[in-house]
Write a protein that holds these residues in place. Structure first.
Motif, PDB file in Angstrom:
ATOM      1  N   CYS A  41       0.812  -1.217   0.000  1.00 53.83           N
ATOM      2  CA  CYS A  41       0.000   0.000   0.000  1.00 53.83           C
ATOM      3  C   CYS A  41       0.845   1.266   0.000  1.00 53.83           C
ATOM      4  CB  CYS A  41      -0.948   0.005   1.194  1.00 53.83           C
ATOM      5  SG  CYS A  41      -0.162   0.272   2.797  1.00 53.83           S
ATOM      6  N   THR A  42       0.189   2.347  -0.356  1.00 58.82           N
ATOM      7  CA  THR A  42       0.784   3.678  -0.298  1.00 58.82           C
ATOM      8  C   THR A  42       0.534   4.256   1.095  1.00 58.82           C
ATOM      9  OG1 THR A  42      -1.256   4.764  -0.994  1.00 58.82           O
ATOM     10  CG2 THR A  42       0.271   4.041  -2.752  1.00 58.82           C
ATOM     11  N   ILE A  43       1.134   5.394   1.392  1.00 56.97           N
ATOM     12  CA  ILE A  43       0.906   6.039   2.685  1.00 56.97           C
ATOM     13  C   ILE A  43      -0.560   6.457   2.811  1.00 56.97           C
ATOM     14  CG2 ILE A  43       1.597   8.338   1.907  1.00 56.97           C
ATOM     15  CD1 ILE A  43       2.293   6.842   5.405  1.00 56.97           C
ATOM     16  N   GLU A  44      -1.198   6.824   1.707  1.00 57.31           N
ATOM     17  CA  GLU A  44      -2.611   7.199   1.741  1.00 57.31           C
ATOM     18  C   GLU A  44      -3.485   5.996   2.096  1.00 57.31           C
ATOM     19  OE1 GLU A  44      -0.582   7.976  -0.854  1.00 57.31           O
ATOM     20  OE2 GLU A  44      -0.393  10.146  -0.543  1.00 57.31           O
ATOM     21  N   GLU A  45      -3.149   4.837   1.549  1.00 55.51           N
ATOM     22  CA  GLU A  45      -3.903   3.617   1.872  1.00 55.51           C
ATOM     23  C   GLU A  45      -3.662   3.207   3.316  1.00 55.51           C
ATOM     24  OE1 GLU A  45      -4.115   1.493  -2.488  1.00 55.51           O
ATOM     25  OE2 GLU A  45      -2.221   1.469  -1.391  1.00 55.51           O
ATOM     26  N   ALA A  46      -2.446   3.413   3.803  1.00 51.80           N
ATOM     27  CA  ALA A  46      -2.165   3.134   5.216  1.00 51.80           C
ATOM     28  C   ALA A  46      -3.011   4.046   6.102  1.00 51.80           C
ATOM     29  CB  ALA A  46      -0.682   3.324   5.519  1.00 51.80           C
ATOM     30  N   GLN A  47      -3.190   5.310   5.690  1.00 51.80           N
ATOM     31  CA  GLN A  47      -4.054   6.232   6.430  1.00 51.80           C
ATOM     32  C   GLN A  47      -5.490   5.726   6.441  1.00 51.80           C
ATOM     33  OE1 GLN A  47      -3.079   9.409   7.988  1.00 51.80           O
ATOM     34  NE2 GLN A  47      -5.025   8.915   8.952  1.00 51.80           N
ATOM     35  N   ASP A  48      -5.960   5.161   5.327  1.00 47.58           N
ATOM     36  CA  ASP A  48      -7.304   4.579   5.276  1.00 47.58           C
ATOM     37  C   ASP A  48      -7.441   3.405   6.239  1.00 47.58           C
ATOM     38  OD1 ASP A  48      -8.112   6.394   3.331  1.00 47.58           O
ATOM     39  OD2 ASP A  48      -7.822   4.982   1.665  1.00 47.58           O
ATOM     40  N   ILE A  49      -6.426   2.561   6.292  1.00 48.32           N
ATOM     41  CA  ILE A  49      -6.442   1.426   7.231  1.00 48.32           C
ATOM     42  C   ILE A  49      -6.502   1.950   8.656  1.00 48.32           C
ATOM     43  CG2 ILE A  49      -5.076  -0.499   8.142  1.00 48.32           C
ATOM     44  CD1 ILE A  49      -3.972  -0.834   5.239  1.00 48.32           C
ATOM     45  N   PHE A  50      -5.656   2.923   8.960  1.00 53.01           N
ATOM     46  CA  PHE A  50      -5.628   3.539  10.287  1.00 53.01           C
ATOM     47  C   PHE A  50      -7.004   4.115  10.629  1.00 53.01           C
ATOM     48  CE2 PHE A  50      -5.055   7.315  12.932  1.00 53.01           C
ATOM     49  CZ  PHE A  50      -4.336   6.791  13.996  1.00 53.01           C
ATOM     50  N   ASN A  51      -7.592   4.872   9.703  1.00 47.99           N
ATOM     51  CA  ASN A  51      -8.907   5.477   9.937  1.00 47.99           C
ATOM     52  C   ASN A  51      -9.971   4.421  10.165  1.00 47.99           C
ATOM     53  OD1 ASN A  51      -7.807   8.018   9.642  1.00 47.99           O
ATOM     54  ND2 ASN A  51      -8.428   8.220   7.508  1.00 47.99           N
ATOM     55  N   HIS A  52      -9.891   3.335   9.416  1.00 42.24           N
ATOM     56  CA  HIS A  52     -10.864   2.247   9.568  1.00 42.24           C
ATOM     57  C   HIS A  52     -10.875   1.717  11.002  1.00 42.24           C
ATOM     58  CE1 HIS A  52     -13.146  -1.390   8.722  1.00 42.24           C
ATOM     59  NE2 HIS A  52     -12.209  -2.045   9.360  1.00 42.24           N
ATOM     60  N   TYR A  53      -9.707   1.482  11.547  1.00 44.80           N
ATOM     61  CA  TYR A  53      -9.625   0.913  12.887  1.00 44.80           C
ATOM     62  C   TYR A  53      -9.798   1.953  13.989  1.00 44.80           C
ATOM     63  CZ  TYR A  53      -8.568  -3.511  10.821  1.00 44.80           C
ATOM     64  OH  TYR A  53      -8.675  -4.666  10.102  1.00 44.80           O
ATOM     65  N   GLN A  54      -9.698   3.227  13.658  1.00 45.76           N
ATOM     66  CA  GLN A  54      -9.937   4.293  14.633  1.00 45.76           C
ATOM     67  C   GLN A  54     -11.421   4.483  14.880  1.00 45.76           C
ATOM     68  OE1 GLN A  54      -7.307   4.908  16.527  1.00 45.76           O
ATOM     69  NE2 GLN A  54      -7.563   7.096  16.348  1.00 45.76           N
ATOM     70  N   HIS A  55     -12.264   4.185  13.892  1.00 41.94           N
ATOM     71  CA  HIS A  55     -13.702   4.385  14.014  1.00 41.94           C
ATOM     72  C   HIS A  55     -14.367   3.079  14.420  1.00 41.94           C
ATOM     73  CE1 HIS A  55     -12.388   7.642  11.317  1.00 41.94           C
ATOM     74  NE2 HIS A  55     -13.195   8.340  12.088  1.00 41.94           N
ATOM     75  N   LYS A  56     -15.266   3.179  15.361  1.00 43.13           N
ATOM     76  CA  LYS A  56     -15.906   1.990  15.922  1.00 43.13           C
ATOM     77  C   LYS A  56     -16.516   1.096  14.836  1.00 43.13           C
ATOM     78  CE  LYS A  56     -19.261   0.577  19.353  1.00 43.13           C
ATOM     79  NZ  LYS A  56     -20.208   0.987  20.361  1.00 43.13           N
TER      80      LYS A  56
END
Length: 66
Positions: A41-56
């Motif tokens: 993944c790119t850094i943007e996709e990593a941010q999406d993964i991070f956001n996914h797990y940050q939200h309930k």
């Protein structure tokens, strides 16, 4: 509210902003990703993964990628 679970062999905590680079490093390395269904993944996709797990409930667009 931060939740932490600690045992003799395990420490679990919620993700925080400092984890983004670790997520990127894990999911952008070809050797680590070669058994995943998606390419590194790119850094943007990593941010999406991070956001996914940050939200309930996760982000519905991110759930499709994961």
């Amino acid at each position: 509210m931060k939740t932490e679970i600690t045992t003799n062999r395990l420490f679990l905590r919620q993700l925080d902003n400092s984890d983004l680079q670790d997520i990127y490093r894990q999911f952008s390395d070809y050797d680590k990703c070669r058994f995943f269904s998606d390419p590194p993944c790119t850094i943007e996709e990593a941010q999406d993964i991070f956001n996914h797990y940050q939200h309930k409930n996760g982000d519905k667009d991110t759930q499709k990628k994961l």
